[in-house]
Design an enzyme around this catalytic site. Structure first.
Site, PDB file in Angstrom:
ATOM      1  N   THR A 136     -48.548  20.456  21.972  1.00  0.00           N
ATOM      2  CA  THR A 136     -49.521  19.360  21.902  1.00  0.00           C
ATOM      3  C   THR A 136     -50.538  19.544  20.778  1.00  0.00           C
ATOM      4  O   THR A 136     -50.972  20.664  20.500  1.00  0.00           O
ATOM      5  CB  THR A 136     -50.246  19.258  23.259  1.00  0.00           C
ATOM      6  OG1 THR A 136     -49.249  19.210  24.284  1.00  0.00           O
ATOM      7  CG2 THR A 136     -51.117  18.028  23.343  1.00  0.00           C
ATOM      8  N   ILE A 195     -53.633  24.388  24.969  1.00  0.00           N
ATOM      9  CA  ILE A 195     -52.598  25.422  25.036  1.00  0.00           C
ATOM     10  C   ILE A 195     -52.917  26.444  26.133  1.00  0.00           C
ATOM     11  O   ILE A 195     -53.923  27.158  26.056  1.00  0.00           O
ATOM     12  CB  ILE A 195     -52.421  26.113  23.648  1.00  0.00           C
ATOM     13  CG1 ILE A 195     -52.144  25.055  22.559  1.00  0.00           C
ATOM     14  CG2 ILE A 195     -51.319  27.177  23.706  1.00  0.00           C
ATOM     15  CD1 ILE A 195     -50.986  24.102  22.844  1.00  0.00           C
ATOM     16  N   GLN A 242     -35.950  22.554  32.968  1.00  0.00           N
ATOM     17  CA  GLN A 242     -36.481  23.670  33.764  1.00  0.00           C
ATOM     18  C   GLN A 242     -38.002  23.600  33.859  1.00  0.00           C
ATOM     19  O   GLN A 242     -38.578  23.871  34.917  1.00  0.00           O
ATOM     20  CB  GLN A 242     -36.043  25.015  33.163  1.00  0.00           C
ATOM     21  CG  GLN A 242     -36.618  26.194  33.920  1.00  0.00           C
ATOM     22  CD  GLN A 242     -35.758  27.430  33.830  1.00  0.00           C
ATOM     23  OE1 GLN A 242     -34.563  27.384  34.062  1.00  0.00           O
ATOM     24  NE2 GLN A 242     -36.365  28.555  33.507  1.00  0.00           N
ATOM     25  N   GLU A 243     -38.664  23.241  32.744  1.00  0.00           N
ATOM     26  CA  GLU A 243     -40.129  23.165  32.748  1.00  0.00           C
ATOM     27  C   GLU A 243     -40.604  22.187  33.821  1.00  0.00           C
ATOM     28  O   GLU A 243     -41.523  22.458  34.593  1.00  0.00           O
ATOM     29  CB  GLU A 243     -40.629  22.741  31.355  1.00  0.00           C
ATOM     30  CG  GLU A 243     -42.128  22.516  31.331  1.00  0.00           C
ATOM     31  CD  GLU A 243     -42.705  22.376  29.925  1.00  0.00           C
ATOM     32  OE1 GLU A 243     -41.974  22.624  28.937  1.00  0.00           O
ATOM     33  OE2 GLU A 243     -43.883  22.014  29.809  1.00  0.00           O
ATOM     34  N   GLN A 245     -56.045   9.536  66.621  1.00  0.00           N
ATOM     35  CA  GLN A 245     -54.708   9.096  66.203  1.00  0.00           C
ATOM     36  C   GLN A 245     -54.593   8.987  64.685  1.00  0.00           C
ATOM     37  O   GLN A 245     -53.553   9.284  64.098  1.00  0.00           O
ATOM     38  CB  GLN A 245     -54.372   7.752  66.859  1.00  0.00           C
ATOM     39  CG  GLN A 245     -52.895   7.446  66.774  1.00  0.00           C
ATOM     40  CD  GLN A 245     -52.566   6.076  67.321  1.00  0.00           C
ATOM     41  OE1 GLN A 245     -53.128   5.069  66.901  1.00  0.00           O
ATOM     42  NE2 GLN A 245     -51.647   6.023  68.264  1.00  0.00           N
ATOM     43  N   GLY A 293     -64.015  15.642  55.679  1.00  0.00           N
ATOM     44  CA  GLY A 293     -65.356  15.045  55.626  1.00  0.00           C
ATOM     45  C   GLY A 293     -66.150  15.622  54.462  1.00  0.00           C
ATOM     46  O   GLY A 293     -65.586  15.971  53.416  1.00  0.00           O
ATOM     47  N   THR A 341     -45.941  13.453  30.893  1.00  0.00           N
ATOM     48  CA  THR A 341     -46.695  12.679  31.895  1.00  0.00           C
ATOM     49  C   THR A 341     -45.719  11.966  32.834  1.00  0.00           C
ATOM     50  O   THR A 341     -44.533  11.801  32.520  1.00  0.00           O
ATOM     51  CB  THR A 341     -47.585  11.613  31.228  1.00  0.00           C
ATOM     52  OG1 THR A 341     -46.743  10.624  30.619  1.00  0.00           O
ATOM     53  CG2 THR A 341     -48.520  12.217  30.183  1.00  0.00           C
ATOM     54  N   ASN A 342     -46.253  11.524  33.964  1.00  0.00           N
ATOM     55  CA  ASN A 342     -45.382  10.838  34.926  1.00  0.00           C
ATOM     56  C   ASN A 342     -44.861   9.517  34.370  1.00  0.00           C
ATOM     57  O   ASN A 342     -43.774   9.072  34.751  1.00  0.00           O
ATOM     58  CB  ASN A 342     -46.124  10.649  36.253  1.00  0.00           C
ATOM     59  CG  ASN A 342     -46.136  11.950  37.046  1.00  0.00           C
ATOM     60  OD1 ASN A 342     -45.744  12.998  36.531  1.00  0.00           O
ATOM     61  ND2 ASN A 342     -46.575  11.890  38.283  1.00  0.00           N
ATOM     62  N   GLU A 343     -45.614   8.927  33.446  1.00  0.00           N
ATOM     63  CA  GLU A 343     -45.112   7.699  32.811  1.00  0.00           C
ATOM     64  C   GLU A 343     -43.900   8.041  31.946  1.00  0.00           C
ATOM     65  O   GLU A 343     -42.890   7.319  31.952  1.00  0.00           O
ATOM     66  CB  GLU A 343     -46.216   7.038  31.951  1.00  0.00           C
ATOM     67  CG  GLU A 343     -47.376   6.459  32.757  1.00  0.00           C
ATOM     68  CD  GLU A 343     -48.292   7.520  33.372  1.00  0.00           C
ATOM     69  OE1 GLU A 343     -48.411   8.614  32.783  1.00  0.00           O
ATOM     70  OE2 GLU A 343     -48.887   7.256  34.435  1.00  0.00           O
TER      71      GLU A 343
HETATM   72  C1  LIG Z   1     -54.371  21.961  31.717  1.00  0.00           C
HETATM   73  C2  LIG Z   1     -53.395  21.595  30.663  1.00  0.00           C
HETATM   74  C3  LIG Z   1     -52.522  22.565  30.183  1.00  0.00           C
HETATM   75  C4  LIG Z   1     -51.624  22.233  29.169  1.00  0.00           C
HETATM   76  N1  LIG Z   1     -50.834  23.218  28.640  1.00  0.00           N
HETATM   77  C5  LIG Z   1     -50.099  22.950  27.525  1.00  0.00           C
HETATM   78  C6  LIG Z   1     -49.412  23.987  26.834  1.00  0.00           C
HETATM   79  O1  LIG Z   1     -49.418  25.162  27.247  1.00  0.00           O
HETATM   80  N2  LIG Z   1     -48.752  23.667  25.698  1.00  0.00           N
HETATM   81  C7  LIG Z   1     -48.721  22.411  25.206  1.00  0.00           C
HETATM   82  O2  LIG Z   1     -48.119  22.196  24.173  1.00  0.00           O
HETATM   83  N3  LIG Z   1     -49.358  21.396  25.835  1.00  0.00           N
HETATM   84  C8  LIG Z   1     -50.052  21.637  26.976  1.00  0.00           C
HETATM   85  N4  LIG Z   1     -50.721  20.630  27.610  1.00  0.00           N
HETATM   86  C9  LIG Z   1     -50.678  19.294  27.049  1.00  0.00           C
HETATM   87  C10 LIG Z   1     -49.890  18.284  27.870  1.00  0.00           C
HETATM   88  O3  LIG Z   1     -48.523  18.582  27.841  1.00  0.00           O
HETATM   89  C11 LIG Z   1     -50.222  16.889  27.299  1.00  0.00           C
HETATM   90  O4  LIG Z   1     -51.559  16.620  27.645  1.00  0.00           O
HETATM   91  C12 LIG Z   1     -49.296  15.816  27.833  1.00  0.00           C
HETATM   92  O5  LIG Z   1     -47.995  15.965  27.324  1.00  0.00           O
HETATM   93  C13 LIG Z   1     -49.795  14.400  27.508  1.00  0.00           C
HETATM   94  O6  LIG Z   1     -50.073  14.272  26.158  1.00  0.00           O
HETATM   95  P1  LIG Z   1     -51.490  13.654  25.691  1.00  0.00           P
HETATM   96  O7  LIG Z   1     -52.554  14.421  26.396  1.00  0.00           O
HETATM   97  O8  LIG Z   1     -51.512  13.628  24.221  1.00  0.00           O
HETATM   98  O9  LIG Z   1     -51.496  12.186  26.272  1.00  0.00           O
HETATM   99  P2  LIG Z   1     -50.956  10.873  25.526  1.00  0.00           P
HETATM  100  O10 LIG Z   1     -49.602  11.120  25.022  1.00  0.00           O
HETATM  101  O11 LIG Z   1     -52.006  10.425  24.576  1.00  0.00           O
HETATM  102  O12 LIG Z   1     -50.884   9.857  26.740  1.00  0.00           O
HETATM  103  C14 LIG Z   1     -52.013   9.094  27.199  1.00  0.00           C
HETATM  104  C15 LIG Z   1     -51.501   8.111  28.253  1.00  0.00           C
HETATM  105  O13 LIG Z   1     -50.548   7.221  27.649  1.00  0.00           O
HETATM  106  C16 LIG Z   1     -49.358   7.250  28.387  1.00  0.00           C
HETATM  107  N5  LIG Z   1     -48.178   7.064  27.520  1.00  0.00           N
HETATM  108  C17 LIG Z   1     -47.880   7.740  26.383  1.00  0.00           C
HETATM  109  N6  LIG Z   1     -46.686   7.332  25.903  1.00  0.00           N
HETATM  110  C18 LIG Z   1     -46.217   6.420  26.781  1.00  0.00           C
HETATM  111  C19 LIG Z   1     -45.020   5.639  26.870  1.00  0.00           C
HETATM  112  N7  LIG Z   1     -44.042   5.744  25.954  1.00  0.00           N
HETATM  113  N8  LIG Z   1     -44.874   4.774  27.905  1.00  0.00           N
HETATM  114  C20 LIG Z   1     -45.839   4.668  28.846  1.00  0.00           C
HETATM  115  N9  LIG Z   1     -46.989   5.384  28.824  1.00  0.00           N
HETATM  116  C21 LIG Z   1     -47.171   6.241  27.814  1.00  0.00           C
HETATM  117  C22 LIG Z   1     -49.322   8.625  29.041  1.00  0.00           C
HETATM  118  O14 LIG Z   1     -48.447   8.641  30.152  1.00  0.00           O
HETATM  119  C23 LIG Z   1     -50.775   8.816  29.411  1.00  0.00           C
HETATM  120  O15 LIG Z   1     -51.055   8.161  30.621  1.00  0.00           O
HETATM  121  C24 LIG Z   1     -51.585  20.919  28.656  1.00  0.00           C
HETATM  122  C25 LIG Z   1     -52.439  19.941  29.163  1.00  0.00           C
HETATM  123  C26 LIG Z   1     -53.356  20.279  30.149  1.00  0.00           C
HETATM  124  C27 LIG Z   1     -54.280  19.203  30.637  1.00  0.00           C
END
Ligand SMILES: Cc1cc2nc3c(=O)[nH]c(=O)nc-3n(C[C@H](O)[C@H](O)[C@H](O)COP(=O)(O)OP(=O)(O)OC[C@H]3O[C@@H](n4cnc5c(N)ncnc54)[C@H](O)[C@@H]3O)c2cc1C
Length: 382
Positions: free
Chosen positions: A126, A157, A243-244, A281, A341, A367-369
């Site tokens: 990233t 990172i 795997q990740e 309940q 609470g 991301t989940n998207e």
């Molecule tokens: C605690 C933490 C540890 C991490 N560790 C590492 C690490 O060790 N090494 C590393 O390299 N990275 C690491 N990351 C980075 C992480 O993998 C990225 O934050 C992640 O991949 C999302 O990228 P972004 O933050 O640039 O978000 P963006 O790519 O800018 O996304 C922003 C929003 O837009 C949405 N979006 C983007 N593209 C699309 C699409 N095509 N369709 C629909 N929605 C979309 C995303 O789902 C998100 O909701 C870490 C992040 C955190 C928070």
């Protein structure tokens, strides 16, 4: 209920890991959370006990087992809420790049130390300007004689302060079309001049993790640090992402179970209107629903672990598990916090940190998207 795919030998290993985590990891978690990093001594001890690189080849000091044993290590750390010590990142996300794509020289040089817990690993994908859109990385690694010269900035990172060796995603051919064909993976040791650790970032959750900025400033590494071939970086990343993401799903379900167990114990103790709140309940239905979802998630994850161990291509299904289990973790921790609470909002109650820690699970490792983009593509949509 006994889990499919896990036999007596796995449970024996689990009890060894649990003992180690309870004795040597759990007592350190509060300090790690306060300092924002784990400590090298615990990593070294985990290596000594044989809990790092359990899948790595025996020839380099690994245990040569399969991913089930990795899952056990992850589950036990999640159960203890030891998020500062990201063994999965080290052993199951970074180490496989070396084990699968490394030259014999690279493996000899770095795998034994990594398995012993002396060489801590990280991965730099990233950048400030791009995360999901990995093909758009701007960090460059330009060949200059027998070296590559790296320039660029990475962020978020993990192991950023404590790590010793990083798999760096960089463009060796910035003009490549399509752009992902210009991406290569380069191994960079943290003591290389021009490798600069930036800020340890202040975060909502995973307080014990040293998530950091990393900069490359005319950082020269030998050309022999190239992993695999030039231009093959993107393909290697895609191969290892299954795997990740499975690692995230495994730890998500384990974290859900821990939060659920603690909440069940809490509602039996806490009283309102002359009875334990477990007697309402609403409490019963909410916890019954969540317990059902955790079982469903565990069954799906266990099936995927089996498929992954067999070597099946389950990218689509792992993407499903990654988004669904992490989404469950966010909902579950919010509901469990509500059942606590006001105490649920207090950091002295673990559920408060569980809620904060859950937030990132739907963001990193894709991301989940992005998971849904992958699923839809594999369904032949778009
Ligand atoms: C605690 C933490 C540890 C991490 N560790 C590492 C690490 O060790 N090494 C590393 O390299 N990275 C690491 N990351 C980075 C992480 O993998 C990225 O934050 C992640 O991949 C999302 O990228 P972004 O933050 O640039 O978000 P963006 O790519 O800018 O996304 C922003 C929003 O837009 C949405 N979006 C983007 N593209 C699309 C699409 N095509 N369709 C629909 N929605 C979309 C995303 O789902 C998100 O909701 C870490 C992040 C955190 C928070």
């Amino acid at each position: 209920m006994r889990r499919d795919g896990f036999g007596d030998e796995h449970e024996l290993f689990r009890s060894q890991v649990r003992r180690f985590v309870e004795r040597e990891v759990a007592p350190k978690i509060a300090e790690w959370n306060a300092r924002g990093t784990s400590d090298r001594e615990t990593w070294r001890r985990a290596g000594e006990e044989g809990f790092l690189g359990v899948n790595a080849p025996e020839a380099y000091g690994g245990a040569g087992t399969d991913f089930r044993y990795s899952a056990i290590v992850m589950e036990e750390l999640a159960r203890a809420r030891a998020h500062g010590m990201m063994v999965s990142l080290h052993s199951d996300i970074c180490m496989p790049y070396l084990a699968s794509f490394g030259s014999e020289e690279q493996k000899q040089k770095w795998l034994p130390g990594a398995i012993r817990g002396e060489t801590l690993l990280g991965i730099c994908m990233t950048e400030p300007g791009t995360g999901s859109d990995l093909a758009n990385v701007q960090t460059r690694a330009i060949r200059d004689g027998d070296h590559y010269v790296l320039n660029g900035a990475k962020t978020f990172i993990s192991n950023g302060q404590i790590g010793d060796l990083f798999v760096v995603v960089a463009k060796t051919d910035p003009a490549a079309d399509p752009p992902h064909k210009g991406i290569s993976l380069i191994l960079v040791e943290a003591d290389t001049p021009g490798f600069v650790r930036g800020r340890k970032l202040d975060k909502l959750g995973l307080r014990g993790q040293d998530t950091s900025e990393i900069f490359f400033q005319d950082c020269r590494v030998p050309a022999s640090n190239l992993l695999g071939k030039e231009g093959q970086g993107f393909r290697m990343l895609m191969e290892k992402l299954q795997q990740e993401r499975l690692c995230i799903a495994v730890s998500s379900v384990a974290s859900c179970q821990r939060a659920l167990d603690d909440t069940v114990a809490y509602v039996k103790e806490r009283r309102a209107f002359g009875q334990p709140i477990a007697g309402f309940q609403n409490t019963q239905f909410k916890l019954a629903e969540l317990a059902t979802e955790v079982e469903v998630g565990q069954a799906f994850v266990d099936r995927l672990i089996g498929a992954h161990v067999r070597g099946d291509d389950v990218v689509k299904e792992v993407s499903m598990a990654k988004w669904w289990t992490t989404d469950l973790q966010k909902r579950l921790t919010a509901d469990c916090l509500q059942l606590h609470g006001g105490y649920g909002f207090m950091l002295e109650y673990p559920i408060a940190m569980d809620y904060a820690d859950a937030a990132v699970q739907s963001i990193y490792a894709g991301t989940n998207e992005i998971m849904k983009v992958i699923i839809a593509r594999r369904m032949g949509l778009g």
